[in-house]
Design a protein around this motif. Structure first.
Motif, PDB file in Angstrom:
ATOM      1  N   PHE A  60       0.768  -1.377   0.040  1.00  0.00           N
ATOM      2  CA  PHE A  60       0.089  -0.154  -0.003  1.00  0.00           C
ATOM      3  C   PHE A  60       0.981   1.145  -0.002  1.00  0.00           C
ATOM      4  N   LEU A  61       0.122   2.313  -0.356  1.00  0.00           N
ATOM      5  CA  LEU A  61       0.882   3.874  -0.607  1.00  0.00           C
ATOM      6  C   LEU A  61      -0.112   4.665  -0.258  1.00  0.00           C
ATOM      7  N   ASP A  62       0.522   5.604   0.770  1.00  0.00           N
ATOM      8  CA  ASP A  62      -0.293   6.659   1.108  1.00  0.00           C
ATOM      9  C   ASP A  62       0.254   7.912   1.000  1.00  0.00           C
ATOM     10  N   ASN A  63      -0.338   8.926   0.903  1.00  0.00           N
ATOM     11  CA  ASN A  63       0.020  10.465   1.134  1.00  0.00           C
ATOM     12  C   ASN A  63      -0.886  11.387   1.716  1.00  0.00           C
ATOM     13  N   ARG A  64      -0.236  12.545   1.947  1.00  0.00           N
ATOM     14  CA  ARG A  64      -1.201  13.523   2.617  1.00  0.00           C
ATOM     15  C   ARG A  64      -0.312  14.908   1.957  1.00  0.00           C
TER      16      ARG A  64
END
Length: 598
Positions: free
Chosen positions: A345-349
């Motif tokens: 998984f890849l997350d970004n803010r």
């Protein structure tokens, strides 16, 4: 609980060496941007209960504290969290993901064991409830949302002793010792609780023991938690509502999490490991008159994981993670089965200007027997004016059938090994105003469910069977309010409405449409010179049934800075109601006790 058993358990805990790198243990507040805390990543509504609130209402377990949040806790009796399922926004209990320090602990056999959390209220620092679209970040099963139990790292030298007695010959004792020397902190907690029950076959016994150790160093910390819990309880008609079966159940659970939290000049590194073993013995009819069936189940969950996060400047905070999980069951009824899951998984803010914040996540998961699937979430927050913001979110998720839904069989119920995974889209939008001691928040949500699983039949003479048969549309709204009227009086209130349109295709439901269409709670906190008091109200209504209102109170009197006496009252109006249709709930309950801290 025998002294020999306790001494043996302590010996095992002290000399057990968890050599694996590991789970998201006690998290330093400086690391709050990490994905597991979600405040910075999700940007959508969440609800939090702190450990101190357990003391005001004098709850025996963190599970009980959830009734003051917009969580539909479905239970035979909440005392000590003996047997409970969680529902969010009209979901089933199977459709809520339960986490411990950000690591999934959902029981693969059945969701009613998700509340078997082998830690005392002295170990739990806070509980975060993340409903709807925001929970898509966590992976499978977060259909209605996710609930995260965060354990507290040992921070100081402290000894706690608490004991209480109540109606129905209820009683419990809790002891907790913690200490911190230089960089090393340790905590040991033990609790024993029992009751004769509020009616036939509702008695219980529960024992919980836990050990925590945390070591801090220049670049982070190493946190370890081990818990053990056993329960023995009457389960009258809990799985066969209205059929009059005096059932009996005994469970044991072991849980180990061990993890590193590292910061290399802004690069956050978190290797993690979690192991959970659960034993269950279930007797359908303890009298043996209608059935002699006895089921023995043993499940294991093993989950190593790894997570990295880095501030990429104009590209925002970006994280990458991987998980591998194996679930096993050995059962005299369900058979022996194993399934595994691999996830990336890849997350970004990212902040855009001074008003926009956008969070996103995408997950790819490969399930044995179910193939490859993709899920994720997108959410955003926009500051309209100071103190007022607008948010929206969308997510896609799935839920795999439990081992019980796939393989179970008894004289009234049969599983279905041809079940497919449930598929869900969540949408929501909301407004939040927050200024000083005042918060007002409203959210609208919609959920589209496909291939949903439930226990159904078309003819009363048939067995109940798990089937993929519904296409559901769920619409609803939530409202949250906090108001500090003065330094002596505060109010916290929540309301949740859900309307579930179900394509039932002529089937009869085993448990009925068992979700809360209306769920409201309000807690008044009164701070007096001799202690903090709380008065609470809870209202719940299920479709096609009358609603019920419950009143509770937690009264505390400080004898000194280190000692207090307390009185707890539940269902003060002595309301007759059935949370799960066909299973009467307890009436008025009173409990008194003493709490000492050194």
């Amino acid at each position: 609980m025998s002294g020999l058993r306790i001494c043996g358990l302590i010996f095992v805990l002290l000399f057990f060496n968890p050599g694996n790198p590991c789970a998201f243990g006690g998290i330093d507040h400086e690391l709050e941007p990490l994905v597991i805390l979600k405040q910075k990543q999700l940007l959508l509504n969440e609800y939090t209960t702190e450990s101190g609130e357990n003391e005001d209402f004098d709850y025996q377990s963190g599970v009980e504290n959830l009734v003051n949040l917009p969580v539909d806790v479905q239970s035979r009796s909440l005392r000590s969290g003996i047997e409970a399922g969680f529902s969010l926004r009209g979901s089933t209990s199977q459709q809520v993901l339960v986490l411990l320090n950000g690591q999934r602990i959902n029981e693969p056999q059945t969701s009613y064991y998700n509340s078997d959390i082998p830690f005392t209220k002295e170990d739990i620092e806070k509980i975060d409830v993340m409903p709807g679209a925001g929970s898509g970040l966590f992976g499978p099963d977060a259909v209605g949302g996710a609930i995260n139990f965060s354990l507290s790292p040992p921070k100081e030298k402290k000894i706690i002793w608490e004991s209480g007695i109540g109606s129905n010959r209820n009683g419990y004792s809790l002891f907790s010792f913690s200490d911190k020397r230089d960089n090393l902190g340790v905590r040991f907690s033990v609790e024993d609780a029992q009751s004769r029950g509020y009616r036939y076959d509702t008695d219980y016994k529960k024992f919980t023991s836990s050990l925590s150790a945390s070591y801090g160093f220049a670049r982070g910390s190493w946190d370890n938690n081990f818990g053990y819990q056993e329960k023995d309880f009457g389960a009258y008609d809990f799985y066969t509502p209205g059929m009059g079966y005096p059932s009996r159940e005994a469970t044991k659970v072991y849980l180990l999490s061990s993890g590193l939290n590292l910061d290399y000049d802004g690069l956050l590194v978190k290797p993690a490991f979690l192991w959970r073993r659960h034993y269950d013995t279930f007797i359908l009819d303890e009298t043996g008159l209608r059935s002699t069936q006895v089921n023995h189940h043993h499940t294991d969950i093993i989950t190593p994981s790894f997570y990295l996060q880095k501030d990429m400047g104009v590209f925002g905070k970006t994280g990458f993670g991987s998980e591998w999980s194996e679930e096993r069951i050995v059962s005299t009824n369900l058979g022996n089965h194993t399934r595994d899951r691999q996830s990336l998984f890849l997350d970004n803010r990212i902040a855009i200007g001074e008003r926009w914040e956008i969070g996103s996540c995408i997950r790819g998961e490969n399930f044995s027997g179910f193939g490859m699937t993709y899920s994720g979430s997108l959410n955003a927050r926009f500051t309209l004016v100071p103190d007022l913001s607008w948010s929206f979110g969308v997510s896609r998720n799935i839920r795999l059938p439990s081992f019980t839904e796939l393989y179970y069989s008894d004289p009234t119920t049969i599983g279905n090994d041809a079940l497919e995974a449930e598929k869900v889209w969540n949408y929501e939008t909301g407004l939040e105003y927050k200024k000083g001691g005042f918060l007002s928040r409203v959210s609208l949500f919609m959920r589209r469910e496909r291939e949903m699983i439930d226990w159904v039949r078309k003819d009363p003479g048939e067995k109940w069977q798990a089937r993929n048969f519904t296409r559901d549309e769920v619409f609803g709204a939530e409202y949250a309010l906090h108001q500090d009227f003065s330094r002596f009086l505060a109010l916290d209130a929540n309301y949740s409405y859900a309307d579930k349109q179900i394509d039932s295709q002529g089937y009869l439901y085993k448990y009925g449409p068992n979700y809360a269409s209306h769920l409201a709670n309000a807690v008044f906190t009164i701070t007096l010179p001799f202690g903090r008091q709380e008065i609470g109200f809870n209202y719940k209504k299920r479709p096609g049934r009358n609603g019920w209102l419950l009143m509770s109170a937690g009264l505390n009197y400080n004898l000194s800075g280190d000692m207090k006496i307390f009185l707890r009252a539940e269902n003060i109006f002595n309301t007759e109601y059935q949370d799960i249709e066909g299973i009467p709930q307890p009436g008025r309950y009173l409990e008194a006790g003493l709490r000492c801290q050194w």
